[in-house]
Design a protein around this motif. Structure first.
Motif, PDB file in Angstrom:
ATOM      1  N   GLY A  88     -20.362  -6.416  45.441  1.00 25.39           N
ATOM      2  CA  GLY A  88     -19.581  -6.221  46.876  1.00 25.39           C
ATOM      3  C   GLY A  88     -19.006  -7.367  48.162  1.00 25.39           C
ATOM      4  O   GLY A  88     -20.343  -8.403  47.303  1.00 25.39           O
ATOM      5  N   HIS A  90     -20.548  -9.593  51.462  1.00 23.45           N
ATOM      6  CA  HIS A  90     -21.511  -9.595  51.724  1.00 23.45           C
ATOM      7  C   HIS A  90     -21.310  -8.747  53.182  1.00 23.45           C
ATOM      8  O   HIS A  90     -20.427  -9.081  53.827  1.00 23.45           O
ATOM      9  CB  HIS A  90     -22.589 -10.948  51.672  1.00 23.45           C
ATOM     10  N   ILE A 139     -28.062   1.958  53.051  1.00 21.88           N
ATOM     11  CA  ILE A 139     -27.701   0.918  52.633  1.00 21.88           C
ATOM     12  C   ILE A 139     -28.033   0.192  51.459  1.00 21.88           C
ATOM     13  O   ILE A 139     -27.114  -0.329  50.904  1.00 21.88           O
ATOM     14  CB  ILE A 139     -27.824   0.312  54.136  1.00 21.88           C
ATOM     15  N   SER A 142     -26.017   1.939  48.740  1.00 25.30           N
ATOM     16  CA  SER A 142     -25.392   1.614  48.476  1.00 25.30           C
ATOM     17  C   SER A 142     -24.559   0.329  48.122  1.00 25.30           C
ATOM     18  O   SER A 142     -23.880   0.295  47.378  1.00 25.30           O
ATOM     19  CB  SER A 142     -24.437   3.027  49.657  1.00 25.30           C
ATOM     20  N   MET A 143     -25.054  -0.402  48.689  1.00 29.73           N
ATOM     21  CA  MET A 143     -24.574  -1.549  49.130  1.00 29.73           C
ATOM     22  C   MET A 143     -25.762  -2.515  48.687  1.00 29.73           C
ATOM     23  O   MET A 143     -26.734  -2.656  50.122  1.00 29.73           O
ATOM     24  CB  MET A 143     -23.774  -1.917  50.631  1.00 29.73           C
ATOM     25  N   ARG A 145     -26.284  -5.463  48.367  1.00 28.16           N
ATOM     26  CA  ARG A 145     -26.828  -6.960  48.599  1.00 28.16           C
ATOM     27  C   ARG A 145     -26.178  -7.644  50.094  1.00 28.16           C
ATOM     28  O   ARG A 145     -26.533  -8.358  51.015  1.00 28.16           O
ATOM     29  CB  ARG A 145     -25.127  -7.458  48.153  1.00 28.16           C
ATOM     30  N   SER A 146     -25.775  -6.010  51.190  1.00 26.76           N
ATOM     31  CA  SER A 146     -26.325  -6.002  52.388  1.00 26.76           C
ATOM     32  C   SER A 146     -27.638  -6.006  53.020  1.00 26.76           C
ATOM     33  O   SER A 146     -28.564  -6.192  52.342  1.00 26.76           O
ATOM     34  CB  SER A 146     -24.674  -4.766  52.618  1.00 26.76           C
ATOM     35  N   GLU A 218     -21.189   4.478  49.919  1.00 27.79           N
ATOM     36  CA  GLU A 218     -20.628   4.414  48.829  1.00 27.79           C
ATOM     37  C   GLU A 218     -19.548   2.952  49.774  1.00 27.79           C
ATOM     38  O   GLU A 218     -20.104   2.526  50.063  1.00 27.79           O
ATOM     39  CB  GLU A 218     -18.929   4.837  48.951  1.00 27.79           C
ATOM     40  N   ASP A 219     -20.019   1.798  48.004  1.00 23.61           N
ATOM     41  CA  ASP A 219     -19.232   0.566  48.723  1.00 23.61           C
ATOM     42  C   ASP A 219     -18.343   0.754  50.289  1.00 23.61           C
ATOM     43  O   ASP A 219     -17.245   0.434  49.606  1.00 23.61           O
ATOM     44  CB  ASP A 219     -19.357  -0.571  47.746  1.00 23.61           C
ATOM     45  N   GLY A 221     -17.465  -2.612  51.153  1.00 20.71           N
ATOM     46  CA  GLY A 221     -16.700  -4.459  50.795  1.00 20.71           C
ATOM     47  C   GLY A 221     -14.789  -4.363  50.529  1.00 20.71           C
ATOM     48  O   GLY A 221     -14.407  -4.927  51.306  1.00 20.71           O
ATOM     49  N   LYS A 346     -17.021   7.502  52.753  1.00 22.27           N
ATOM     50  CA  LYS A 346     -17.495   6.486  52.052  1.00 22.27           C
ATOM     51  C   LYS A 346     -18.571   6.697  53.070  1.00 22.27           C
ATOM     52  O   LYS A 346     -19.936   5.619  52.942  1.00 22.27           O
ATOM     53  CB  LYS A 346     -16.664   5.131  52.181  1.00 22.27           C
TER      54      LYS A 346
END
Length: 388
Positions: A88, A90, A139, A142-143, A145-146, A218-219, A221, A346
Protein backbone atom coordinates in the motif's frame (compact mmCIF):
# COMPACT_ATOMS: atom_id res chain seq x y z
CA UNK A 1 -96.16 7.33 83.04
CA UNK A 2 -92.62 8.14 82.09
CA UNK A 3 -91.15 6.28 79.16
CA UNK A 4 -87.63 5.00 79.82
CA UNK A 5 -85.11 5.41 76.94
CA UNK A 6 -82.14 3.11 76.37
CA UNK A 7 -78.87 4.68 77.47
CA UNK A 8 -76.36 5.29 74.68
CA UNK A 9 -72.92 3.89 75.31
CA UNK A 10 -70.26 6.42 76.01
CA UNK A 11 -67.31 6.44 73.62
CA UNK A 12 -64.13 5.32 75.43
CA UNK A 13 -62.17 8.56 75.28
CA UNK A 14 -58.94 7.40 76.92
CA UNK A 15 -57.97 4.72 74.33
CA UNK A 16 -58.88 7.12 71.52
CA UNK A 17 -56.70 9.84 72.97
CA UNK A 18 -53.82 7.39 73.40
CA UNK A 19 -54.12 6.30 69.77
CA UNK A 20 -54.07 9.90 68.58
CA UNK A 21 -50.97 10.58 70.64
CA UNK A 22 -49.14 7.39 69.59
CA UNK A 23 -49.52 7.72 65.79
CA UNK A 24 -47.07 10.66 65.45
CA UNK A 25 -44.73 8.93 67.89
CA UNK A 26 -44.69 5.71 65.82
CA UNK A 27 -44.06 7.72 62.64
CA UNK A 28 -41.19 9.61 64.25
CA UNK A 29 -39.57 6.40 65.49
CA UNK A 30 -39.76 4.85 62.03
CA UNK A 31 -38.18 7.96 60.52
CA UNK A 32 -35.48 7.93 63.17
CA UNK A 33 -34.75 4.27 62.46
CA UNK A 34 -34.32 5.07 58.79
CA UNK A 35 -31.94 7.91 59.60
CA UNK A 36 -29.84 5.49 61.68
CA UNK A 37 -29.63 2.95 58.85
CA UNK A 38 -26.16 2.74 57.30
CA UNK A 39 -25.81 4.81 54.16
CA UNK A 40 -24.61 1.86 52.08
CA UNK A 41 -27.73 -0.12 53.11
CA UNK A 42 -30.05 2.63 51.89
CA UNK A 43 -28.20 3.16 48.61
CA UNK A 44 -27.35 -0.46 47.91
CA UNK A 45 -27.40 -1.02 44.15
CA UNK A 46 -29.22 -3.95 42.62
CA UNK A 47 -27.29 -7.26 42.95
CA UNK A 48 -26.56 -7.35 39.23
CA UNK A 49 -24.59 -4.09 39.47
CA UNK A 50 -22.42 -5.04 42.42
CA UNK A 51 -19.75 -6.81 40.39
CA UNK A 52 -18.86 -6.48 36.75
CA UNK A 53 -17.59 -9.60 35.00
CA UNK A 54 -13.82 -10.02 34.85
CA UNK A 55 -13.95 -11.82 31.50
CA UNK A 56 -15.65 -11.38 28.16
CA UNK A 57 -19.27 -12.47 28.00
CA UNK A 58 -20.20 -13.61 24.51
CA UNK A 59 -23.62 -12.92 23.06
CA UNK A 60 -25.30 -13.21 19.66
CA UNK A 61 -23.57 -11.49 16.75
CA UNK A 62 -25.61 -8.71 15.15
CA UNK A 63 -26.13 -8.73 11.40
CA UNK A 64 -26.49 -12.50 10.99
CA UNK A 65 -28.15 -13.42 7.69
CA UNK A 66 -27.10 -10.20 5.96
CA UNK A 67 -24.73 -10.89 3.04
CA UNK A 68 -22.84 -7.62 3.51
CA UNK A 69 -22.10 -8.30 7.19
CA UNK A 70 -19.62 -10.56 8.95
CA UNK A 71 -21.15 -13.98 9.62
CA UNK A 72 -19.93 -15.95 12.64
CA UNK A 73 -20.33 -19.52 13.86
CA UNK A 74 -19.10 -19.32 17.40
CA UNK A 75 -15.77 -17.51 17.12
CA UNK A 76 -15.20 -18.65 13.54
CA UNK A 77 -15.85 -16.25 10.68
CA UNK A 78 -17.85 -17.81 7.86
CA UNK A 79 -17.05 -15.13 5.30
CA UNK A 80 -13.35 -14.43 5.79
CA UNK A 81 -11.82 -10.97 5.72
CA UNK A 82 -8.29 -11.12 4.35
CA UNK A 83 -5.56 -8.51 4.28
CA UNK A 84 -4.56 -7.03 0.96
CA UNK A 85 -1.42 -8.64 -0.47
CA UNK A 86 -0.58 -5.54 -2.53
CA UNK A 87 1.94 -3.09 -1.02
CA UNK A 88 0.00 0.00 0.00
CA UNK A 89 0.83 3.67 0.21
CA UNK A 90 3.35 4.88 2.75
CA UNK A 91 1.15 6.21 5.54
CA UNK A 92 2.25 7.67 8.87
CA UNK A 93 -0.22 7.23 11.70
CA UNK A 94 -0.12 10.14 14.14
CA UNK A 95 -1.64 10.07 17.62
CA UNK A 96 -1.47 12.34 20.66
CA UNK A 97 -0.72 10.45 23.85
CA UNK A 98 0.51 11.21 27.34
CA UNK A 99 0.51 9.46 30.70
CA UNK A 100 -0.76 10.76 34.04
CA UNK A 101 1.00 9.71 37.23
CA UNK A 102 -1.08 7.91 39.83
CA UNK A 103 -1.36 9.31 43.36
CA UNK A 104 1.38 7.56 45.38
CA UNK A 105 -0.67 7.94 48.58
CA UNK A 106 -3.46 5.85 47.09
CA UNK A 107 -1.26 3.22 45.49
CA UNK A 108 -2.37 -0.32 46.19
CA UNK A 109 -5.52 0.75 48.02
CA UNK A 110 -8.05 0.33 45.22
CA UNK A 111 -8.32 -3.09 43.69
CA UNK A 112 -10.71 -1.63 41.09
CA UNK A 113 -7.71 0.15 39.55
CA UNK A 114 -6.24 -3.22 38.53
CA UNK A 115 -7.57 -4.88 35.38
CA UNK A 116 -6.92 -8.50 34.45
CA UNK A 117 -6.77 -9.43 30.78
CA UNK A 118 -5.89 -13.09 30.27
CA UNK A 119 -2.74 -13.67 32.30
CA UNK A 120 -1.88 -9.98 32.45
CA UNK A 121 -2.52 -7.57 35.32
CA UNK A 122 -2.53 -3.84 34.58
CA UNK A 123 -2.47 -0.75 36.75
CA UNK A 124 -3.97 2.44 35.28
CA UNK A 125 -0.69 3.60 33.73
CA UNK A 126 0.21 0.11 32.55
CA UNK A 127 -3.10 -0.45 30.81
CA UNK A 128 -2.86 2.93 29.04
CA UNK A 129 0.54 1.90 27.71
CA UNK A 130 -0.80 -1.55 26.82
CA UNK A 131 -3.52 0.08 24.70
CA UNK A 132 -0.97 2.30 22.96
CA UNK A 133 1.28 -0.68 22.22
CA UNK A 134 -1.69 -2.67 20.93
CA UNK A 135 -2.62 0.23 18.64
CA UNK A 136 0.91 0.10 17.18
CA UNK A 137 0.89 -3.70 16.82
CA UNK A 138 -2.35 -3.74 14.83
CA UNK A 139 -0.84 -1.24 12.37
CA UNK A 140 2.30 -3.37 12.06
CA UNK A 141 0.10 -6.35 11.10
CA UNK A 142 -2.29 -4.63 8.69
CA UNK A 143 0.06 -2.00 7.20
CA UNK A 144 3.65 -3.16 7.76
CA UNK A 145 5.14 -0.44 5.53
CA UNK A 146 3.65 2.31 7.68
CA UNK A 147 5.10 4.02 10.72
CA UNK A 148 3.56 5.45 13.88
CA UNK A 149 4.38 8.87 15.37
CA UNK A 150 3.29 9.66 18.93
CA UNK A 151 2.96 13.36 19.73
CA UNK A 152 3.47 13.91 23.45
CA UNK A 153 4.30 16.32 26.23
CA UNK A 154 8.07 16.98 26.41
CA UNK A 155 7.78 16.47 30.18
CA UNK A 156 6.32 13.00 29.70
CA UNK A 157 8.54 10.01 30.46
CA UNK A 158 6.99 8.10 27.59
CA UNK A 159 9.19 5.52 25.87
CA UNK A 160 8.35 3.12 23.03
CA UNK A 161 10.45 0.31 21.71
CA UNK A 162 8.45 -1.03 18.78
CA UNK A 163 9.69 -1.18 15.22
CA UNK A 164 8.66 1.86 13.23
CA UNK A 165 7.07 3.73 16.14
CA UNK A 166 8.65 6.98 17.30
CA UNK A 167 7.97 9.81 19.74
CA UNK A 168 7.83 13.50 18.81
CA UNK A 169 7.62 15.90 21.80
CA UNK A 170 5.59 19.04 21.14
CA UNK A 171 5.22 21.82 23.70
CA UNK A 172 1.76 22.46 25.11
CA UNK A 173 -0.74 21.94 27.90
CA UNK A 174 -1.51 18.21 28.04
CA UNK A 175 -3.58 18.27 31.22
CA UNK A 176 -6.69 16.08 31.21
CA UNK A 177 -9.10 18.97 30.91
CA UNK A 178 -7.17 20.54 28.04
CA UNK A 179 -6.12 17.44 26.10
CA UNK A 180 -8.66 17.65 23.25
CA UNK A 181 -7.80 21.30 22.65
CA UNK A 182 -4.08 20.52 22.81
CA UNK A 183 -4.55 17.70 20.35
CA UNK A 184 -5.60 20.13 17.62
CA UNK A 185 -2.66 22.41 18.45
CA UNK A 186 -0.28 19.45 18.30
CA UNK A 187 -1.69 18.41 14.91
CA UNK A 188 -1.08 21.93 13.57
CA UNK A 189 2.48 22.04 14.95
CA UNK A 190 3.22 18.61 13.45
CA UNK A 191 1.88 19.55 10.01
CA UNK A 192 3.84 22.80 10.03
CA UNK A 193 7.00 20.77 10.60
CA UNK A 194 6.08 18.41 7.75
CA UNK A 195 5.31 21.31 5.42
CA UNK A 196 8.94 22.42 5.77
CA UNK A 197 10.10 18.93 4.77
CA UNK A 198 7.99 18.58 1.60
CA UNK A 199 10.30 19.15 -1.36
CA UNK A 200 8.47 17.49 -4.25
CA UNK A 201 4.92 16.69 -5.33
CA UNK A 202 5.36 12.98 -6.08
CA UNK A 203 7.30 11.89 -2.98
CA UNK A 204 4.49 12.49 -0.52
CA UNK A 205 4.04 10.59 2.71
CA UNK A 206 0.41 10.65 3.79
CA UNK A 207 -0.87 11.03 7.34
CA UNK A 208 -3.74 9.56 9.33
CA UNK A 209 -4.44 11.23 12.67
CA UNK A 210 -6.18 8.78 15.00
CA UNK A 211 -7.06 8.03 18.59
CA UNK A 212 -4.81 5.42 20.16
CA UNK A 213 -7.75 3.16 21.11
CA UNK A 214 -8.22 2.04 17.51
CA UNK A 215 -7.34 -1.16 15.67
CA UNK A 216 -6.52 -0.80 11.98
CA UNK A 217 -7.56 -4.16 10.50
CA UNK A 218 -7.23 -3.44 6.78
CA UNK A 219 -4.85 -1.41 4.60
CA UNK A 220 -6.00 2.22 4.40
CA UNK A 221 -3.65 3.23 1.59
CA UNK A 222 -6.42 2.85 -0.98
CA UNK A 223 -8.19 6.03 0.16
CA UNK A 224 -5.24 8.02 -1.21
CA UNK A 225 -5.31 6.25 -4.61
CA UNK A 226 -8.99 5.40 -5.15
CA UNK A 227 -10.05 8.95 -4.29
CA UNK A 228 -7.22 11.12 -5.69
CA UNK A 229 -8.68 14.63 -5.50
CA UNK A 230 -8.98 15.63 -1.85
CA UNK A 231 -6.87 17.36 0.80
CA UNK A 232 -8.20 15.86 4.03
CA UNK A 233 -10.70 13.17 4.99
CA UNK A 234 -13.22 13.04 7.86
CA UNK A 235 -15.42 10.23 9.14
CA UNK A 236 -19.15 10.82 9.55
CA UNK A 237 -22.09 9.04 11.19
CA UNK A 238 -25.83 9.58 11.33
CA UNK A 239 -25.74 11.39 14.67
CA UNK A 240 -27.33 14.83 14.96
CA UNK A 241 -25.37 15.90 18.02
CA UNK A 242 -21.93 14.64 16.97
CA UNK A 243 -22.06 13.82 13.25
CA UNK A 244 -18.26 13.91 12.78
CA UNK A 245 -15.85 11.83 14.81
CA UNK A 246 -12.44 13.40 15.42
CA UNK A 247 -10.80 10.03 16.10
CA UNK A 248 -9.88 9.57 12.43
CA UNK A 249 -8.67 12.38 10.15
CA UNK A 250 -6.55 11.70 7.05
CA UNK A 251 -4.33 14.28 5.34
CA UNK A 252 -2.80 13.96 1.88
CA UNK A 253 0.95 14.39 2.18
CA UNK A 254 1.48 16.73 -0.78
CA UNK A 255 2.24 20.40 -0.12
CA UNK A 256 -1.26 21.62 -0.95
CA UNK A 257 -2.84 18.88 1.17
CA UNK A 258 -0.75 19.78 4.22
CA UNK A 259 -1.34 23.53 3.71
CA UNK A 260 -5.11 23.11 3.41
CA UNK A 261 -5.18 20.82 6.44
CA UNK A 262 -3.32 23.42 8.53
CA UNK A 263 -5.86 26.07 7.51
CA UNK A 264 -8.72 23.70 8.32
CA UNK A 265 -7.36 22.80 11.77
CA UNK A 266 -6.83 26.50 12.52
CA UNK A 267 -10.51 27.11 11.72
CA UNK A 268 -11.49 24.27 14.06
CA UNK A 269 -9.19 25.65 16.78
CA UNK A 270 -10.75 29.11 16.43
CA UNK A 271 -14.28 27.69 16.71
CA UNK A 272 -13.21 25.61 19.71
CA UNK A 273 -11.85 28.64 21.57
CA UNK A 274 -14.84 30.85 20.77
CA UNK A 275 -17.72 28.41 21.22
CA UNK A 276 -16.86 25.14 22.93
CA UNK A 277 -14.34 25.73 25.72
CA UNK A 278 -16.86 24.48 28.29
CA UNK A 279 -16.85 21.15 26.49
CA UNK A 280 -13.07 20.99 26.28
CA UNK A 281 -12.69 17.87 28.42
CA UNK A 282 -14.41 15.55 25.99
CA UNK A 283 -16.43 16.78 23.03
CA UNK A 284 -15.19 20.27 22.21
CA UNK A 285 -13.13 19.20 19.20
CA UNK A 286 -15.97 17.24 17.61
CA UNK A 287 -18.45 20.06 18.13
CA UNK A 288 -15.99 22.56 16.64
CA UNK A 289 -15.29 20.21 13.74
CA UNK A 290 -19.00 19.93 12.91
CA UNK A 291 -19.49 23.70 13.26
CA UNK A 292 -16.74 24.47 10.73
CA UNK A 293 -18.06 21.95 8.20
CA UNK A 294 -21.63 23.20 8.62
CA UNK A 295 -20.52 26.81 8.19
CA UNK A 296 -19.09 26.10 4.74
CA UNK A 297 -20.91 22.96 3.60
CA UNK A 298 -24.27 22.55 5.30
CA UNK A 299 -25.46 20.28 2.48
CA UNK A 300 -23.09 17.56 3.72
CA UNK A 301 -25.26 16.90 6.76
CA UNK A 302 -28.12 15.69 4.59
CA UNK A 303 -25.87 12.92 3.22
CA UNK A 304 -24.71 11.47 6.53
CA UNK A 305 -27.58 8.99 6.69
CA UNK A 306 -26.65 7.36 3.37
CA UNK A 307 -23.38 5.72 4.53
CA UNK A 308 -21.74 6.53 1.19
CA UNK A 309 -18.38 8.20 0.54
CA UNK A 310 -18.60 11.69 -0.97
CA UNK A 311 -16.52 14.87 -1.32
CA UNK A 312 -17.20 18.54 -0.69
CA UNK A 313 -15.37 21.83 -0.34
CA UNK A 314 -14.80 23.44 3.06
CA UNK A 315 -13.12 26.85 3.03
CA UNK A 316 -11.14 26.01 -0.11
CA UNK A 317 -10.15 22.53 1.05
CA UNK A 318 -11.46 19.45 -0.73
CA UNK A 319 -12.78 17.13 1.99
CA UNK A 320 -13.41 13.41 1.55
CA UNK A 321 -16.21 12.19 3.83
CA UNK A 322 -15.90 8.54 4.84
CA UNK A 323 -18.62 6.54 6.66
CA UNK A 324 -17.79 5.63 10.26
CA UNK A 325 -19.27 2.16 9.82
CA UNK A 326 -16.25 1.28 7.65
CA UNK A 327 -13.43 3.62 8.73
CA UNK A 328 -14.35 4.26 12.35
CA UNK A 329 -16.61 1.38 13.39
CA UNK A 330 -17.49 1.05 17.06
CA UNK A 331 -18.33 -2.36 18.58
CA UNK A 332 -21.84 -3.01 19.97
CA UNK A 333 -23.03 -0.36 22.46
CA UNK A 334 -22.24 2.20 19.78
CA UNK A 335 -22.61 3.00 16.09
CA UNK A 336 -23.53 0.00 13.98
CA UNK A 337 -24.55 -2.18 16.90
CA UNK A 338 -27.89 -3.22 15.41
CA UNK A 339 -26.62 -3.99 11.94
CA UNK A 340 -23.49 -6.02 12.62
CA UNK A 341 -19.97 -5.52 11.26
CA UNK A 342 -19.52 -4.56 7.58
CA UNK A 343 -17.35 -6.96 5.58
CA UNK A 344 -15.24 -4.02 4.39
CA UNK A 345 -14.55 -2.63 7.88
CA UNK A 346 -11.11 -1.00 8.02
CA UNK A 347 -10.85 0.50 11.51
CA UNK A 348 -12.38 -0.61 14.82
CA UNK A 349 -12.68 2.11 17.47
CA UNK A 350 -12.73 0.87 21.09
CA UNK A 351 -14.27 3.90 22.76
CA UNK A 352 -14.78 4.30 26.50
CA UNK A 353 -15.36 1.05 28.35
CA UNK A 354 -14.52 -1.00 25.24
CA UNK A 355 -10.77 -0.40 25.64
CA UNK A 356 -10.37 -3.64 27.57
CA UNK A 357 -11.94 -5.43 24.62
CA UNK A 358 -9.12 -4.04 22.46
CA UNK A 359 -6.57 -5.85 24.64
CA UNK A 360 -8.67 -9.02 24.65
CA UNK A 361 -8.93 -8.89 20.85
CA UNK A 362 -5.17 -8.57 20.41
CA UNK A 363 -4.52 -11.49 22.77
CA UNK A 364 -6.99 -13.58 20.75
CA UNK A 365 -5.39 -12.62 17.43
CA UNK A 366 -1.93 -13.26 18.86
CA UNK A 367 -2.94 -16.83 19.68
CA UNK A 368 -4.81 -17.58 16.43
CA UNK A 369 -3.34 -15.25 13.72
CA UNK A 370 -6.87 -15.04 12.30
CA UNK A 371 -8.12 -11.47 11.88
CA UNK A 372 -11.58 -12.58 10.73
CA UNK A 373 -12.10 -14.79 13.79
CA UNK A 374 -10.86 -11.95 16.01
CA UNK A 375 -13.53 -9.71 14.49
CA UNK A 376 -16.14 -12.30 15.52
CA UNK A 377 -14.84 -12.07 19.08
CA UNK A 378 -15.22 -8.27 18.96
CA UNK A 379 -18.70 -8.46 17.44
CA UNK A 380 -20.02 -10.98 19.94
CA UNK A 381 -18.46 -9.60 23.11
CA UNK A 382 -18.91 -5.86 22.66
CA UNK A 383 -22.21 -5.85 24.52
CA UNK A 384 -20.38 -6.20 27.84
CA UNK A 385 -19.36 -2.91 29.42
CA UNK A 386 -16.27 -2.69 31.57
CA UNK A 387 -14.90 -0.11 33.97
CA UNK A 388 -11.64 0.75 32.28
Amino acid sequence: MAISRPRSRAVPLIPLLLLILLVPLIYSVSRLRLSWAPERELSMPPPALLKRPDRLVLGPAAGQGRPDRLQCQGLKAVNKISLSSQPGEHVSFVSVFTTYSSDPAGAGKRSSDVVTVGKHFYSKEERSMAILNTFIRFIQVSMPRSDVIILTDPKSKLSINQGKASILPIEGNYSRGNLMLQRIKSYIAFLELKLEEVDCVNCARHFVFTDSDMAVVEDLGHIFTSYPNWHLALTFRNNKGQPLNSGFIAVRGARDGISKAIEFFNEVLKAYNLKYMKASRMLGDQLALAWVVKSYLSSAFGKFSRHETFTGEVNGASVLFLPCEVYNWTPPEGAGQFHGMPLDVKVVHFKGSRKRLMLEAWDFYNSTSQLSDMLCLILKSGRTKYDF
